[in-house]
Structures are given as C-alpha cells and as structure tokens.
Design a protein around this motif. Structure first.
Motif, PDB file in Angstrom:
ATOM      1  N   MET A   1     -15.427   0.739  -8.598  1.00 37.74           N
ATOM      2  CA  MET A   1     -14.659  -0.487  -8.687  1.00 37.74           C
ATOM      3  C   MET A   1     -13.208  -0.175  -8.337  1.00 37.74           C
ATOM      4  SD  MET A   1     -14.316  -3.141 -11.793  1.00 37.74           S
ATOM      5  CE  MET A   1     -13.307  -2.327 -12.976  1.00 37.74           C
ATOM      6  N   ASN A   2     -12.633  -0.940  -7.443  1.00 35.96           N
ATOM      7  CA  ASN A   2     -11.225  -0.780  -7.089  1.00 35.96           C
ATOM      8  C   ASN A   2     -10.473  -2.009  -7.568  1.00 35.96           C
ATOM      9  OD1 ASN A   2      -8.716  -0.469  -5.993  1.00 35.96           O
ATOM     10  ND2 ASN A   2      -9.394  -0.129  -3.907  1.00 35.96           N
ATOM     11  N   SER A   3      -9.862  -1.891  -8.718  1.00 33.89           N
ATOM     12  CA  SER A   3      -9.080  -3.006  -9.252  1.00 33.89           C
ATOM     13  C   SER A   3      -7.589  -2.673  -9.214  1.00 33.89           C
ATOM     14  CB  SER A   3      -9.525  -3.336 -10.674  1.00 33.89           C
ATOM     15  OG  SER A   3      -9.390  -2.194 -11.503  1.00 33.89           O
ATOM     16  N   GLY A   4      -7.199  -1.794  -8.291  1.00 29.00           N
ATOM     17  CA  GLY A   4      -5.806  -1.390  -8.147  1.00 29.00           C
ATOM     18  C   GLY A   4      -4.949  -2.487  -7.545  1.00 29.00           C
ATOM     19  N   PHE A   5      -3.659  -2.244  -7.505  1.00 30.99           N
ATOM     20  CA  PHE A   5      -2.711  -3.196  -6.953  1.00 30.99           C
ATOM     21  C   PHE A   5      -2.674  -3.071  -5.436  1.00 30.99           C
ATOM     22  CE2 PHE A   5      -1.229  -2.358 -11.244  1.00 30.99           C
ATOM     23  CZ  PHE A   5      -1.160  -3.656 -11.740  1.00 30.99           C
ATOM     24  N   ILE A   6      -2.546  -4.200  -4.749  1.00 25.72           N
ATOM     25  CA  ILE A   6      -2.519  -4.220  -3.296  1.00 25.72           C
ATOM     26  C   ILE A   6      -1.153  -3.759  -2.795  1.00 25.72           C
ATOM     27  CG2 ILE A   6      -2.644  -5.713  -1.264  1.00 25.72           C
ATOM     28  CD1 ILE A   6      -4.740  -7.343  -2.771  1.00 25.72           C
ATOM     29  N   GLY A   7      -1.192  -2.883  -1.791  1.00 28.56           N
ATOM     30  CA  GLY A   7       0.023  -2.343  -1.203  1.00 28.56           C
ATOM     31  C   GLY A   7       0.100  -0.838  -1.400  1.00 28.56           C
ATOM     32  N   VAL A  11      -6.455   1.984  -1.373  1.00 30.41           N
ATOM     33  CA  VAL A  11      -7.845   2.195  -0.978  1.00 30.41           C
ATOM     34  C   VAL A  11      -8.322   3.486  -1.629  1.00 30.41           C
ATOM     35  CG1 VAL A  11      -9.370   2.666   0.987  1.00 30.41           C
ATOM     36  CG2 VAL A  11      -7.504   1.014   1.217  1.00 30.41           C
ATOM     37  N   VAL A  12      -9.530   3.465  -2.191  1.00 35.51           N
ATOM     38  CA  VAL A  12     -10.098   4.686  -2.757  1.00 35.51           C
ATOM     39  C   VAL A  12     -10.995   5.321  -1.697  1.00 35.51           C
ATOM     40  CG1 VAL A  12     -11.439   5.716  -4.619  1.00 35.51           C
ATOM     41  CG2 VAL A  12     -10.135   3.633  -5.040  1.00 35.51           C
ATOM     42  N   GLU A  33     -12.633  -5.028  -3.690  1.00 32.76           N
ATOM     43  CA  GLU A  33     -14.067  -4.745  -3.712  1.00 32.76           C
ATOM     44  C   GLU A  33     -14.371  -4.184  -5.094  1.00 32.76           C
ATOM     45  OE1 GLU A  33     -14.280  -2.191  -0.246  1.00 32.76           O
ATOM     46  OE2 GLU A  33     -15.330  -3.795   0.791  1.00 32.76           O
ATOM     47  N   ARG A  34     -14.960  -4.963  -5.896  1.00 34.96           N
ATOM     48  CA  ARG A  34     -15.129  -4.620  -7.297  1.00 34.96           C
ATOM     49  C   ARG A  34     -16.142  -3.516  -7.555  1.00 34.96           C
ATOM     50  NH1 ARG A  34     -10.796  -6.137 -10.069  1.00 34.96           N
ATOM     51  NH2 ARG A  34     -10.245  -8.256  -9.585  1.00 34.96           N
ATOM     52  N   TRP A  60      -6.608   8.256  -3.706  1.00 35.40           N
ATOM     53  CA  TRP A  60      -6.041   6.986  -3.263  1.00 35.40           C
ATOM     54  C   TRP A  60      -5.357   7.207  -1.920  1.00 35.40           C
ATOM     55  CZ3 TRP A  60      -7.003   2.504  -5.726  1.00 35.40           C
ATOM     56  CH2 TRP A  60      -7.494   2.591  -7.028  1.00 35.40           C
ATOM     57  N   VAL A  61      -5.628   6.329  -0.952  1.00 35.25           N
ATOM     58  CA  VAL A  61      -5.061   6.434   0.393  1.00 35.25           C
ATOM     59  C   VAL A  61      -4.584   5.060   0.857  1.00 35.25           C
ATOM     60  CG1 VAL A  61      -6.547   8.394   1.009  1.00 35.25           C
ATOM     61  CG2 VAL A  61      -7.306   6.067   1.509  1.00 35.25           C
ATOM     62  N   THR A  62      -3.883   5.030   1.987  1.00 36.52           N
ATOM     63  CA  THR A  62      -3.485   3.757   2.587  1.00 36.52           C
ATOM     64  C   THR A  62      -4.614   3.263   3.494  1.00 36.52           C
ATOM     65  OG1 THR A  62      -2.453   4.810   4.482  1.00 36.52           O
ATOM     66  CG2 THR A  62      -1.044   4.399   2.570  1.00 36.52           C
TER      67      THR A  62
END
Length: 73
Positions: A1-7, A11-12, A33-34, A60-62
């Motif tokens: 689950m990727n519930s991180g902040f956008i920016g 991306v995991v 994308e949960r 974590w990457v861009t």
C-alpha cells in the motif's frame, strides 16, 4: 500500500535483490495505489520473473526514475 504524500519521492520501488539492483528486476507502486491484489500475476520489469515471494528490498523513488511496464497492479 502506498499512502505516502504526492510529490518528490512518492513511488515505492520493489526489487528482486537486496540493495536495489534494478538489473535483477524491479517494479513500482505509485502514490494512490492502495494495494496489489495478487502478486502471482505480476512480473518484474526487465526480467519477466514472477514477483510472488521474491521482493528482497524496496525504497522510495521519484516517478521519473522508472518507466512504463514497471507498475505493480
């Protein structure tokens, strides 16, 4: 689950080997994308090997670091 902040690094990236060698296989989970429903129907980009039970590292990457065909679904 990727519930991180956008920016930024939002991306995991998952890798088939430890210490992030993308040549051995990788795939990404974009923000929003949960979850991935099943890993048995996903394959590492650039190797085509099944993902299930083979993820050995992540970071974590861009979004610009990885191309099409590497999304985890």
């Amino acid at each position: 689950m990727n519930s991180g902040f956008i920016g930024g690094r939002d991306v995991v990236a998952f890798y088939a080997e430890k210490d992030y060698p993308s040549a051995k296989g990788y795939l990404c989970l974009a923000p929003g994308e949960r979850w991935a429903d099943l890993l048995t129907d996903n394959y590492f980009a650039n190797t085509g090997e099944a993902v299930n039970d083979r993820i050995r590292s992540h970071r974590w990457v861009t979004a610009s670091e990885y191309g099409l065909g590497s999304r985890l679904t």
